[in-house]
Design an enzyme around this catalytic site. Structure first.
Site, PDB file in Angstrom:
ATOM      1  N   THR A  21      19.890  -5.535 -14.328  1.00  0.00           N
ATOM      2  CA  THR A  21      21.235  -4.977 -14.480  1.00  0.00           C
ATOM      3  C   THR A  21      22.217  -6.142 -14.414  1.00  0.00           C
ATOM      4  O   THR A  21      21.888  -7.194 -13.854  1.00  0.00           O
ATOM      5  CB  THR A  21      21.574  -4.004 -13.339  1.00  0.00           C
ATOM      6  OG1 THR A  21      21.538  -4.738 -12.120  1.00  0.00           O
ATOM      7  CG2 THR A  21      20.601  -2.853 -13.277  1.00  0.00           C
ATOM      8  N   GLU A  67      18.345   1.195 -16.076  1.00  0.00           N
ATOM      9  CA  GLU A  67      17.338   1.923 -15.292  1.00  0.00           C
ATOM     10  C   GLU A  67      16.735   3.100 -16.050  1.00  0.00           C
ATOM     11  O   GLU A  67      15.704   3.636 -15.657  1.00  0.00           O
ATOM     12  CB  GLU A  67      17.990   2.477 -14.007  1.00  0.00           C
ATOM     13  CG  GLU A  67      18.392   1.435 -12.980  1.00  0.00           C
ATOM     14  CD  GLU A  67      19.770   0.820 -13.224  1.00  0.00           C
ATOM     15  OE1 GLU A  67      20.253   0.858 -14.380  1.00  0.00           O
ATOM     16  OE2 GLU A  67      20.364   0.297 -12.271  1.00  0.00           O
ATOM     17  N   LYS A 127      40.548   7.194  -5.043  1.00  0.00           N
ATOM     18  CA  LYS A 127      40.514   8.214  -3.992  1.00  0.00           C
ATOM     19  C   LYS A 127      41.909   8.372  -3.408  1.00  0.00           C
ATOM     20  O   LYS A 127      42.345   7.588  -2.578  1.00  0.00           O
ATOM     21  CB  LYS A 127      39.483   7.843  -2.928  1.00  0.00           C
ATOM     22  CG  LYS A 127      38.095   7.825  -3.524  1.00  0.00           C
ATOM     23  CD  LYS A 127      37.046   7.227  -2.623  1.00  0.00           C
ATOM     24  CE  LYS A 127      35.741   7.048  -3.384  1.00  0.00           C
ATOM     25  NZ  LYS A 127      35.611   5.753  -4.070  1.00  0.00           N
ATOM     26  N   TRP A 163      40.002  13.099  -5.880  1.00  0.00           N
ATOM     27  CA  TRP A 163      39.579  12.061  -6.812  1.00  0.00           C
ATOM     28  C   TRP A 163      40.418  12.070  -8.073  1.00  0.00           C
ATOM     29  O   TRP A 163      40.676  13.110  -8.655  1.00  0.00           O
ATOM     30  CB  TRP A 163      38.142  12.291  -7.236  1.00  0.00           C
ATOM     31  CG  TRP A 163      37.150  11.917  -6.196  1.00  0.00           C
ATOM     32  CD1 TRP A 163      37.380  11.300  -5.003  1.00  0.00           C
ATOM     33  CD2 TRP A 163      35.747  12.154  -6.268  1.00  0.00           C
ATOM     34  NE1 TRP A 163      36.207  11.118  -4.339  1.00  0.00           N
ATOM     35  CE2 TRP A 163      35.188  11.642  -5.086  1.00  0.00           C
ATOM     36  CE3 TRP A 163      34.912  12.733  -7.233  1.00  0.00           C
ATOM     37  CZ2 TRP A 163      33.825  11.693  -4.831  1.00  0.00           C
ATOM     38  CZ3 TRP A 163      33.569  12.793  -6.974  1.00  0.00           C
ATOM     39  CH2 TRP A 163      33.022  12.272  -5.787  1.00  0.00           C
TER      40      TRP A 163
HETATM   41  P1  ADP Z   1      25.448  -2.430 -15.671  1.00  0.00           P
HETATM   42  O1  ADP Z   1      25.251  -1.635 -14.411  1.00  0.00           O
HETATM   43  O2  ADP Z   1      24.922  -3.760 -15.642  1.00  0.00           O
HETATM   44  O3  ADP Z   1      26.767  -2.239 -16.347  1.00  0.00           O
HETATM   45  P2  ADP Z   1      24.138  -0.789 -17.601  1.00  0.00           P
HETATM   46  O4  ADP Z   1      24.469  -1.338 -18.904  1.00  0.00           O
HETATM   47  O5  ADP Z   1      22.792  -0.331 -17.313  1.00  0.00           O
HETATM   48  O6  ADP Z   1      24.374  -1.881 -16.616  1.00  0.00           O
HETATM   49  O7  ADP Z   1      25.243   0.286 -17.239  1.00  0.00           O
HETATM   50  C1  ADP Z   1      24.989   1.603 -16.941  1.00  0.00           C
HETATM   51  C2  ADP Z   1      26.285   2.287 -16.642  1.00  0.00           C
HETATM   52  O8  ADP Z   1      27.169   2.236 -17.747  1.00  0.00           O
HETATM   53  C3  ADP Z   1      26.174   3.751 -16.336  1.00  0.00           C
HETATM   54  O9  ADP Z   1      25.782   3.978 -15.015  1.00  0.00           O
HETATM   55  C4  ADP Z   1      27.595   4.229 -16.607  1.00  0.00           C
HETATM   56  O10 ADP Z   1      28.443   3.987 -15.522  1.00  0.00           O
HETATM   57  C5  ADP Z   1      28.017   3.363 -17.751  1.00  0.00           C
HETATM   58  N1  ADP Z   1      27.883   4.083 -19.018  1.00  0.00           N
HETATM   59  C6  ADP Z   1      26.925   3.963 -19.939  1.00  0.00           C
HETATM   60  N2  ADP Z   1      27.160   4.762 -20.999  1.00  0.00           N
HETATM   61  C7  ADP Z   1      28.307   5.434 -20.728  1.00  0.00           C
HETATM   62  C8  ADP Z   1      29.071   6.417 -21.426  1.00  0.00           C
HETATM   63  N3  ADP Z   1      28.756   6.878 -22.623  1.00  0.00           N
HETATM   64  N4  ADP Z   1      30.188   6.873 -20.804  1.00  0.00           N
HETATM   65  C9  ADP Z   1      30.552   6.446 -19.589  1.00  0.00           C
HETATM   66  N5  ADP Z   1      29.882   5.512 -18.903  1.00  0.00           N
HETATM   67  C10 ADP Z   1      28.768   5.007 -19.457  1.00  0.00           C
END
Ligand code: ADP
Length: 540
Positions: free
Chosen positions: A183, A326, A437, A442
């Protein structure tokens, strides 16, 4: 009673052999520093088998980690299969990670060899002395002109290939590790996720599904999303599995270059994060985009205004997808369903602004943040989104932080806050750490950003919570004004009036030149909080 079916392992060698035999004539296009290079799945397969031989010649262990530091190209795709199909583990390094994070992940994964594109050598070279397990650096020529660093032995990719023999690929156990990804680690060190042959196989089938991305042999797929970011959302594997042509942009990542590739290669599916599509839209003006049939987009929330701008200009809205490193990563796609066909365009635009229903094979649920109790799919209850399924990770690689990210019954805690409608459409409200918050309630920073970005003079907007003596936190809007336009705080607040609840209205607006981005192109709220965390909000 057990069934009578053959228990054949689900491995990537099947995808590889199918492409080698059945799709040998289909084309792979790669961008280089100087133009485009063309090859076929037939040539790619032959080189991939010899690359397996190279890994043997370099004495890479039976399950050794093979790292890449590379753009999206056919060469990178060779490694995508040569490593796992010879039993090794592909580790795609994110070229935009901070140096100390790269050092951490290379050492943590115990990479034995790194294949690096010539044009990226300058980024990697200073870190080489910090890598503890790397024995070889192999340079792939991509038209870049970065000189060799002194005092480091480099191997030439083409020379190695020319001297290697093709190998037979065989993987017995579908649970064997195929690849790994970290990540991007906005807090603390990155965490590693290890995909198996089986998980990648099933995720690919998921992505190929007609109600997911629906990639088919007739498609020309351009993954703009990097092959080092969450497996390019499965599109590289989907291309090989389906025989779709792939257009891999290499270092040609500027908006004009991408727009040109879409037109000249008659791309049918082009996938990337929202910031990419924001930049590309004006460049598509006046171009022939008639082949384009789908623009999958995710990684962060897709602003409704962006999707609608594509619908207006190209007749094709953006297709939002949600996922994480993940989750392989695709877990949900915002398709519209048959019974929505008669709905108003404005309602459909709202559906497309959700993250959509879970893919077949993925289970999603929401749970109360404190009690962990499962919440109903009523379109109103907000809770932490949790995921389970055969392509969702069950732990982090060799990481003591694993337990906090999983529930007692083994579901992944995503760190996203979401609402789910009775039909199963997921709406991400925010990331747990980004939600504002205010007085125990929220405020969704994502929703506020979407509304602000609907203003025609706003190029980008990000909302963060800043400390407030009475409400604990209040929203601060950080706004980038479109070139040539001018905007004042009251214009932004006036625009929001009536579009969001009055207590959601940001307490202040700051104008900035650009929203800082993370290594994978998302708004970096952490950088904004570092910069504006002490911002004095007006008292009235
Ligand atoms: P990092 O945690 O390194 O940014 P990822 O690319 O795996 O890695 O990111 C996953 C996160 O990206 C998700 O948990 C979410 O918060 C966000 N995310 C992914 N796709 C979307 C989407 N379509 N809309 C909103 N958030 C998104």
């Amino acid at each position: 009673m057990l069934g009578t079916m053959q228990d054949r392992p689900l491995t990537l060698t099947h995808f590889f052999e199918r492409a080698e035999r059945s799709f040998a004539r289909k084309e792979l296009v790669s961008g280089s520093a100087t133009g485009v290079e063309r090859t076929t799945y037939g040539e790619w397969a032959e080189r991939t088998r010899r690359l397996g031989g190279v890994l043997d010649d370099l004495d890479i262990s039976a399950d050794g980690r093979v790292a890449t530091f590379a753009w999206n190209t056919a060469r990178h795709l060779e490694l995508y299969f040569a490593a796992p199909c010879s039993g090794r583990v592909l580790h795609t390094l994110n070229i935009r990670l901070f140096p100390e994070q790269l050092t951490y992940i290379v050492n943590h994964a115990q990479d034995e060899v790194i294949f690096v594109d010539r044009s990226l050598l300058g980024l990697l070279a200073p870190l080489l002395p910090t890598f503890e397990t790397v024995r070889h650096i192999v340079v792939m020529e991509d038209g870049g002109d970065v000189p060799d660093p002194t005092g480091i032995e480099l191997l030439d990719h083409e020379e190695l290939l020319a001297g290697a023999s093709p190998v037979e690929f065989h993987v017995e156990d579908e649970r064997r590790a195929a690849s790994m990804c970290y990540t991007s680690g906005t807090t603390g060190n990155p965490k590693g996720v290890v995909y198996t042959h089986r998980s990648t196989y099933l995720h690919t089938l998921g992505v190929l599904g007609a109600d997911a991305i629906g990639v088919g042999e007739r498609d020309t797929v351009m993954p703009v999303v990097p092959m080092f970011h969450a497996n390019a959302w499965g599109l590289a594997h989907a291309g090989v599995a389906s025989g779709a042509s792939l257009v891999l942009p290499g270092p040609r990542m500027t908006p004009p270059a991408l727009a040109e590739l879409i037109e000249s290669e008659r791309v049918t599916i082009a996938a990337g994060v929202p910031t990419i599509w924001m930049g590309v839209l004006p460049e598509l003006e006046g171009r022939d985009t008639s082949a384009l049939r789908m623009i999958p987009c995710g990684g962060s929330a897709v602003p409704k205004a962006l999707s609608e701008a594509y619908r207006e200009q190209l007749g094709l809205p953006i297709l939002q997808a949600w996922g994480m490193t993940e989750t392989s990563p695709v877990a949900s796609v915002a398709i519209t369903r048959s019974w929505m066909d008669d709905l108003d365009e404005s309602v459909l635009a709202d559906v497309r602004a959700t993250q959509g229903p879970a893919l077949l094979g993925v289970e999603l649920r929401i749970a109360h943040q404190e009690t962990g109790e499962e919440l109903p799919w009523d379109g109103a209850s907000r809770g932490e989104l949790q995921a389970a399924g055969p392509w969702i990770t069950a732990s982090y690689h060799d990481d003591p932080r694993s337990p906090e990210s999983f529930t007692e019954d083994g579901w992944l805690r995503t760190g996203d806050v979401a609402v789910i409608t009775p039909d199963g459409y997921v709406q991400i409200v925010d990331r747990t750490k980004d939600v504002v918050k205010s007085g125990g309630e929220w405020i969704s920073s994502v929703e506020l950003e979407n509304e602000i970005m609907a203003h025609p003079d706003v190029a980008e907007a990000a909302v963060i919570g800043v400390p407030h003596p009475k409400w604990s936190e209040r929203p601060l809007a950080c706004v980038v004004v479109r070139e040539g336009a001018s905007l004042a705080k009251d214009d932004v607040l006036g625009f929001l009036d009536g579009r969001v609840a009055s207590w959601w209205l940001p307490d202040d607006v700051v104008f900035i030149d650009e929203v800082p981005k993370t290594s994978v192109g998302k708004f970096s709220k952490k950088d904004l909080r570092d910069r504006f965390g002490g911002h004095q909000l007006p008292t009235v």
